[in-house]
Design a protein around this motif. Structure first.
Motif, PDB file in Angstrom:
ATOM      1  N   ARG A 235       0.801  -1.215   0.000  1.00  0.00           N
ATOM      2  CA  ARG A 235       0.000   0.000   0.000  1.00  0.00           C
ATOM      3  C   ARG A 235       0.841   1.276   0.000  1.00  0.00           C
ATOM      4  O   ARG A 235       0.481   2.271  -0.608  1.00  0.00           O
ATOM      5  N   ALA A 236       1.937   1.258   0.738  1.00  0.00           N
ATOM      6  CA  ALA A 236       2.559   2.528   1.098  1.00  0.00           C
ATOM      7  C   ALA A 236       3.070   3.319  -0.109  1.00  0.00           C
ATOM      8  O   ALA A 236       3.099   4.552  -0.085  1.00  0.00           O
ATOM      9  N   TYR A 259       2.914  -7.719   0.350  1.00  0.00           N
ATOM     10  CA  TYR A 259       3.011  -7.430   1.785  1.00  0.00           C
ATOM     11  C   TYR A 259       4.087  -8.319   2.384  1.00  0.00           C
ATOM     12  O   TYR A 259       4.403  -9.381   1.842  1.00  0.00           O
ATOM     13  N   ARG A 260       4.624  -7.878   3.492  1.00  0.00           N
ATOM     14  CA  ARG A 260       5.663  -8.663   4.169  1.00  0.00           C
ATOM     15  C   ARG A 260       5.013  -9.654   5.104  1.00  0.00           C
ATOM     16  O   ARG A 260       4.233  -9.263   5.964  1.00  0.00           O
ATOM     17  N   ASP A 287       8.328   2.971  -3.268  1.00  0.00           N
ATOM     18  CA  ASP A 287       7.984   2.379  -1.971  1.00  0.00           C
ATOM     19  C   ASP A 287       8.705   3.195  -0.911  1.00  0.00           C
ATOM     20  O   ASP A 287       9.931   3.319  -0.963  1.00  0.00           O
ATOM     21  N   MET A 289       9.544   2.635   2.088  1.00  0.00           N
ATOM     22  CA  MET A 289      10.470   1.963   2.996  1.00  0.00           C
ATOM     23  C   MET A 289      11.253   0.863   2.289  1.00  0.00           C
ATOM     24  O   MET A 289      10.670  -0.027   1.664  1.00  0.00           O
ATOM     25  N   ALA A 291      13.508  -1.840   3.637  1.00  0.00           N
ATOM     26  CA  ALA A 291      13.967  -2.415   4.915  1.00  0.00           C
ATOM     27  C   ALA A 291      14.871  -3.617   4.646  1.00  0.00           C
ATOM     28  O   ALA A 291      16.071  -3.442   4.420  1.00  0.00           O
ATOM     29  N   THR A 292      14.325  -4.839   4.631  1.00  0.00           N
ATOM     30  CA  THR A 292      15.176  -5.994   4.269  1.00  0.00           C
ATOM     31  C   THR A 292      15.509  -5.962   2.785  1.00  0.00           C
ATOM     32  O   THR A 292      16.441  -6.616   2.342  1.00  0.00           O
ATOM     33  N   GLY A 293      14.679  -5.244   2.011  1.00  0.00           N
ATOM     34  CA  GLY A 293      14.880  -5.197   0.564  1.00  0.00           C
ATOM     35  C   GLY A 293      14.121  -6.296  -0.161  1.00  0.00           C
ATOM     36  O   GLY A 293      14.107  -6.342  -1.392  1.00  0.00           O
ATOM     37  N   GLY A 294      13.450  -7.172   0.609  1.00  0.00           N
ATOM     38  CA  GLY A 294      12.723  -8.285  -0.020  1.00  0.00           C
ATOM     39  C   GLY A 294      11.631  -7.784  -0.955  1.00  0.00           C
ATOM     40  O   GLY A 294      11.520  -8.256  -2.097  1.00  0.00           O
ATOM     41  N   SER A 295      10.828  -6.819  -0.485  1.00  0.00           N
ATOM     42  CA  SER A 295       9.711  -6.330  -1.312  1.00  0.00           C
ATOM     43  C   SER A 295      10.244  -5.626  -2.564  1.00  0.00           C
ATOM     44  O   SER A 295       9.744  -5.867  -3.670  1.00  0.00           O
TER      45      SER A 295
END
Ligand SMILES: O=P(O)(O)OC[C@H]1O[C@H](OP(=O)(O)OP(=O)(O)O)[C@H](O)[C@@H]1O
Ligand SMILES: O=c1cc[nH]c(=O)[nH]1
Length: 365
Positions: A235-236, A259-260, A287, A289, A291-295
């Motif tokens: 969403r973000a 989504y994570r 996006d 954020m 973060a882990t970079g997975g998305s």
């Protein structure tokens, strides 16, 4: 490995021995001279040639030898994209790779023996960059270099560009504040995305066109080809769309739903709709954020699997872990962020970060 090597007259004996040693070990060595220890030459000429070859990715690494190693390292470090380390001990060689990601090794041919040069070079070539907090620090050097030499981008290596304009920093500080309201958060995310557009579109190709002003005919410029598509990650990422469309209203908009998983932190895909001519457009994945970079890595893989060729990631807050993962999976992708933060906590949240961007944008918590 493909290695560019070079020395001046003082470093020539060690360089020749080291070159033979590296070839014996199966490396491909490109020799930029000099060819003798009896004819004096100037170390900067060789240092620049080797450093340019490494910065342009013709060679993966470079090795330079002069009397002390000092002059070569100073000269090589003037070339954007060259990160030369003077390492006359094995310990320094290992650290220069683990912590600094040095891509050029500088040696003192009058300081170390041939055998010591073999040991240092072998260790240096075999040691990997550790990333994490070191990624953040090395990125700061690259960003500074980017400011001094903004044209350095032709290497094909993905960059991390932090847009630290005072207006951006001011607004990012407000969205970090836990007391900022949903309304203000949403408005500021849009505004920051809008401010980032100038920089992320800096290299768009232009073509000349003839136009006629009320005074006379002249030459103007228009964006070339099919131009752009923006692809927010739901969403973000939606929060960034309007800010970008205000500046480039004709961009097409695709959507990727990810989504994570709260347990594994791995991305789960639930939606994808992209413009049909995606292969003809420059794609900006949005996006807030990283973060882990997975998305982000999954979103980039998805658009590439549908034909996208030029992909850029635009986020507001990035963690070093995410930058590393995206660049490992997609070394060709430039990442633009408004801030590079410190690390991820045990729940995969960016520290200091701003919390859950989706919840803060949509008021769902
Ligand atoms: O780099 P990563 O570790 O993959 O984390 C980043 C992702 O986490 C957030 O989305 P989230 O999963 O919370 O979904 P939402 O946007 O729907 O709230 C964020 O918007 C990114 O998509
Ligand atoms: O800090 C984080 C990490 C992932 N997703 C977010 O929204 N925030």
């Amino acid at each position: 490995m493909k290695i560019a090597i070079g020395s001046d007259h003082a470093g020539f004996p060690v360089k020749s021995a080291l070159k033979a040693h590296l070839c014996e070990k199966g490396h491909e060595v490109i020799d930029f001279g000099t060819d003798s220890d009896s004819v004096s030459c100037d170390y900067p000429d060789v240092a620049f040639a080797v450093a340019q070859s490494v910065a342009a990715r013709e060679a993966e690494r470079g090795i330079l030898v002069c009397g002390s190693g000092i002059g070569m390292s100073i000269a090589a470090n003037k070339v954007p994209g060259a990160y030369a380390a003077l390492c006359n001990t094995p310990e320094l060689a290992v650290l220069s790779r683990q912590h600094n990601n040095a891509n050029i090794l500088s040696l003192g041919g009058r300081i170390i023996s041939e055998l010591q040069a073999y040991e240092i070079a072998d260790l240096w070539l075999d040691t990997n960059f550790k990333g994490n907090r070191h990624e953040r620090r090395v990125s700061k050097i690259k960003q500074f270099e980017e400011k001094l030499a903004p044209t350095y981008s032709s290497s094909g290596e993905g960059r991390i560009v932090i847009l630290d304009h005072p207006l951006v920093r001011h607004k990012v500080s407000i969205i970090r504040d836990k007391n900022t309201s949903v309304k203000e958060f949403r408005e500021l995310v849009q505004e920051i995305a809008g401010l980032m557009v100038y920089e992320i579109t800096r290299n768009l190709p232009l073509v000349k066109i003839e136009i006629e002003t009320p005074i006379e005919k002249t030459i103007g410029y228009t964006l070339e080809g099919k131009k752009l598509a923006i692809v927010p990650v739901l969403r973000a990422g939606l929060g960034m769309v309007d800010g970008i469309l205000q500046v480039i209203p004709n961009a097409k908009v695709g959507h990727i739903g990810l989504y994570r998983d709260p347990e594994t932190l791995e991305p789960v895909e639930y939606y994808c709709k992209l413009p049909s001519d995606i292969n003809e457009r420059d794609i900006f994945i949005l996006d807030p954020m990283l973060a882990t970079g997975g998305s982000a890595a999954a979103a980039i893989s998805l658009v590439k699997s549908r034909g996208a060729r030029k992909v850029t990631l635009v986020c507001l807050i990035a963690a070093p872990e995410g930058v590393e993962r995206v660049h490992q999976a997609h070394p060709d992708v430039d990442i633009y962020a408004a801030a590079l933060d410190n690390y991820l906590n045990d729940h995969g949240y960016i520290v200091p970060g701003l919390g859950d961007a989706g919840d803060r944008l949509f008021g769902t918590k």
